[in-house]
Structures are given as structure tokens and as C-alpha cells.
Design a protein around this motif. Structure first.
Motif, PDB file in Angstrom:
ATOM      1  N   GLN A  42     -36.736 -63.931-133.938  1.00  0.00           N
ATOM      2  CA  GLN A  42     -36.703 -62.481-133.785  1.00  0.00           C
ATOM      3  C   GLN A  42     -35.307 -61.981-133.457  1.00  0.00           C
ATOM      4  O   GLN A  42     -34.867 -60.949-133.967  1.00  0.00           O
ATOM      5  N   VAL A  46     -34.184 -60.148-136.600  1.00  0.00           N
ATOM      6  CA  VAL A  46     -34.485 -58.727-136.416  1.00  0.00           C
ATOM      7  C   VAL A  46     -33.297 -57.946-135.882  1.00  0.00           C
ATOM      8  O   VAL A  46     -33.019 -56.833-136.323  1.00  0.00           O
ATOM      9  N   HIS A 172     -40.826 -49.621-137.928  1.00  0.00           N
ATOM     10  CA  HIS A 172     -41.202 -50.979-137.549  1.00  0.00           C
ATOM     11  C   HIS A 172     -42.146 -51.656-138.543  1.00  0.00           C
ATOM     12  O   HIS A 172     -42.432 -52.854-138.392  1.00  0.00           O
ATOM     13  N   LEU A 175     -41.925 -55.279-139.937  1.00  0.00           N
ATOM     14  CA  LEU A 175     -41.982 -56.344-138.935  1.00  0.00           C
ATOM     15  C   LEU A 175     -43.403 -56.821-138.682  1.00  0.00           C
ATOM     16  O   LEU A 175     -43.598 -57.914-138.134  1.00  0.00           O
ATOM     17  N   TRP A 180     -43.153 -61.076-135.327  1.00  0.00           N
ATOM     18  CA  TRP A 180     -42.954 -59.957-134.401  1.00  0.00           C
ATOM     19  C   TRP A 180     -44.260 -59.235-134.116  1.00  0.00           C
ATOM     20  O   TRP A 180     -44.509 -58.803-132.988  1.00  0.00           O
TER      21      TRP A 180
END
Length: 290
Positions: A42, A46, A172, A175, A180
């Protein structure tokens, strides 16, 4: 605003493609693995996209559209720490308590609540600092510093914040195809997540307006919410699943938002509009708060 949201979504989603396709996501490219397991994946998969998206888009659009004067206004909100100690008390203590009380509305939590260990409580501050650096500092310079003042000015505090909440939640969405979003995700989980972002944004707008547009305090609020859910929540509610977490967030934020809307008569701390002059720059509109 259109340029900002297009860049924020486009830059982040483009950077997240390897993570989504990797073994940490859809598994279409199983040879792509990030070191450090789920947490490392992550952070590496991310975080670059998170920083490049909202933060990068806010800087680029402000620099191109408003120049140095606009960047000064943007940076001023980023460094506005001087707010009353009561706000820090509320963010650091009252917000986590409200989050942990909300699941009592879910019958499945009754009889399953446990006290967090001292180790978990001691880890809260380091986790909070990590959340400020990795999440809040990447997102809030874009969502609340750049977008919120402009959306409030054009649509008012409630409608403007609702638009921002929906877009913030939708950002988001990719994800949820990765680790996540947690394992065994129901199809409706992203919908509940986006729905929860709207009342949460309304609460954050009230804090933003009442503290003279203090983005650092908003970052602390954002980080505190994430830290409570990621660290303390699993200890207090060990039987709850990720979907229950989303419901808890929706309940807590909705109750708080309704109270604030009624108490402020829909103004959410926004009072009047005044012009702020900067030497050698165009006129800027900003909210004057109590």
C-alpha cells in the motif's frame, strides 16, 4: 475546478495501475509484487499516486491559473496552525470517542466489545503521525485547501461540500480492487464508503470554517479518523468486518453532520464573504469565519 478534479483523478488512477494489476490487486500481472507485504504494497503502490493526484493537481492548477499570489494563499492555509487548544482536544479525543460509540447502534456489537491493550494505545500517536504524512498530507492540500473554498463560494457550504464528498469518495474507487479495500468485499461496499464520505466532509467543512480555514487541523482530523479505524477499532470490535466499519463511519458522521447543520442553520460556520487583496495579484474571495 474541472481541471483540478480531472488531474487529481487522472494522475492518481494512472499511477495506481501497476498496483491494481499486481498480485496485491487483480492479479493480472502476478509477477509484480511490492516488498513489505500488504502494508508495504500500500505504501509503495498507493502513496505516490495519492501525492501526485490531489496535492499535485492543486499545485499545478493554482500555479497556472493564479500564479505566485494564488500559491501564497494556498500555502497560507497549509501552515495555519494557530487555532484554539479546544480544537486540538476535540480532534484528538472527542472524535475517536464518537467513532467508537457509533457501532453501539449495531446490535451485533453488543456483548463483543473489548478494551484495547496498552500497547495499542501507546502506538496511537506514532500511527497518527504516520497517517498525517502518508494520507492527510497527500489529500487535504487538494480536497480541503484548493477545492473546498471554491465549491463553497459557488454552491454554498452544504451543496458544495456534498459535491466534494462524493468526488472525494469516488477518487478511492480503484483501490477497492486491491488489498486496500480488504478481503471478500461485497459489491455495495464502495457505495457505502462514498455515502459515508459526504457527512464526514460536512463535519470537516464545519471544522475548516470555524478554525479560519486551518488545513493542518483538518489533516489531523483526517489522520485521527484513519488511525482510530485502523488501530483501535479492530481491538474494541474484534467481531466486526470491513463492511461494519463502513456502516459505523456512516452512522457516526451522519449523526454529527445533522447536528451541525441544524445548529448552524445550514451555514456550517461560513458567515460572510470578503475580498482579500494581495499586492500585484487579482482579487481572491475567501470565507470569513467566526
Amino acid at each position: 475546478m474541472l481541471s483540478f478534479f480531472t488531474l487529481a483523478f487522472g494522475l492518481s488512477w494512472f499511477c495506481w495501475v501497476p498496483y491494481i494489476l499486481s498480485a496485491h490487486g487483480l492479479g493480472l500481472e502476478p509477477d509484480i509484487r511490492f516488498p513489505g507485504g500488504e502494508v508495504g504494497g500500500q505504501l509503495i503502490g498507493v502513496l505516490p499516486g495519492a501525492y501526485l493526484g490531489p496535492l499535485g493537481a492543486a499545485f499545478i492548477v493554482t500555479a497556472l491559473a493564479e500564479g505566485r499570489a494564488g500559491l501564497r494563499h494556498w500555502a497560507h492555509r497549509l501552515t495555519h496552525w494557530r487555532v484554539g487548544w479546544r480544537w486540538f482536544f476535540a480532534v484528538l479525543l472527542i472524535v475517536p470517542i464518537a467513532i467508537l460509540l457509533a457501532p453501539l447502534a449495531l446490535p451485533k456489537t453488543w456483548g463483543t466489545i473489548t478494551m484495547p491493550s496498552l500497547i495499542i494505545l501507546a502506538a496511537y500517536v506514532p500511527v497518527l503521525i504516520g497517517q498525517i504524512i502518508t494520507t492527510a498530507a497527500a489529500e487535504e492540500p487538494g480536497w480541503r485547501d484548493f477545492a473546498l473554498p471554491r465549491l463553497q463560494e459557488r454552491f454554498g457550504p452544504i451543496l458544495g461540500t456534498t459535491i466534494l464528498g462524493v468526488l472525494w469518495g469516488a477518487w478511492h474507487l480503484p483501490l477497492f480492487l486491491t488489498e486496500w479495500g480488504g478481503p471478500d468485499k461485497p459489491w455495495w461496499l464502495p457505495i457505502i464508503f462514498i455515502a459515508g464520505c459526504v457527512p464526514l466532509s460536512l463535519v470537516m467543512t464545519w471544522v475548516f470554517n470555524r478554525t479560519g480555514q486551518s488545513v493542518p487541523l483538518i489533516m489531523l482530523l483526517h489522520a485521527g479518523i484513519n488511525s482510530t479505524y485502523s488501530l483501535i477499532w479492530p481491538e474494541v470490535f474484534p467481531t466486526l468486518e470491513s463492511a461494519d466499519t463502513m456502516w459505523g463511519q456512516l452512522i457516526a458522521a451522519t449523526v454529527a453532520a445533522i447536528i451541525l447543520i441544524i445548529a448552524t442553520r445550514g451555514r456550517l460556520g461560513l458567515q460572510t464573504t470578503r475580498s482579500v487583496e494581495d499586492p500585484g495579484s487579482p482579487r481572491y474571495e475567501s470565507a470569513r469565519v467566526a
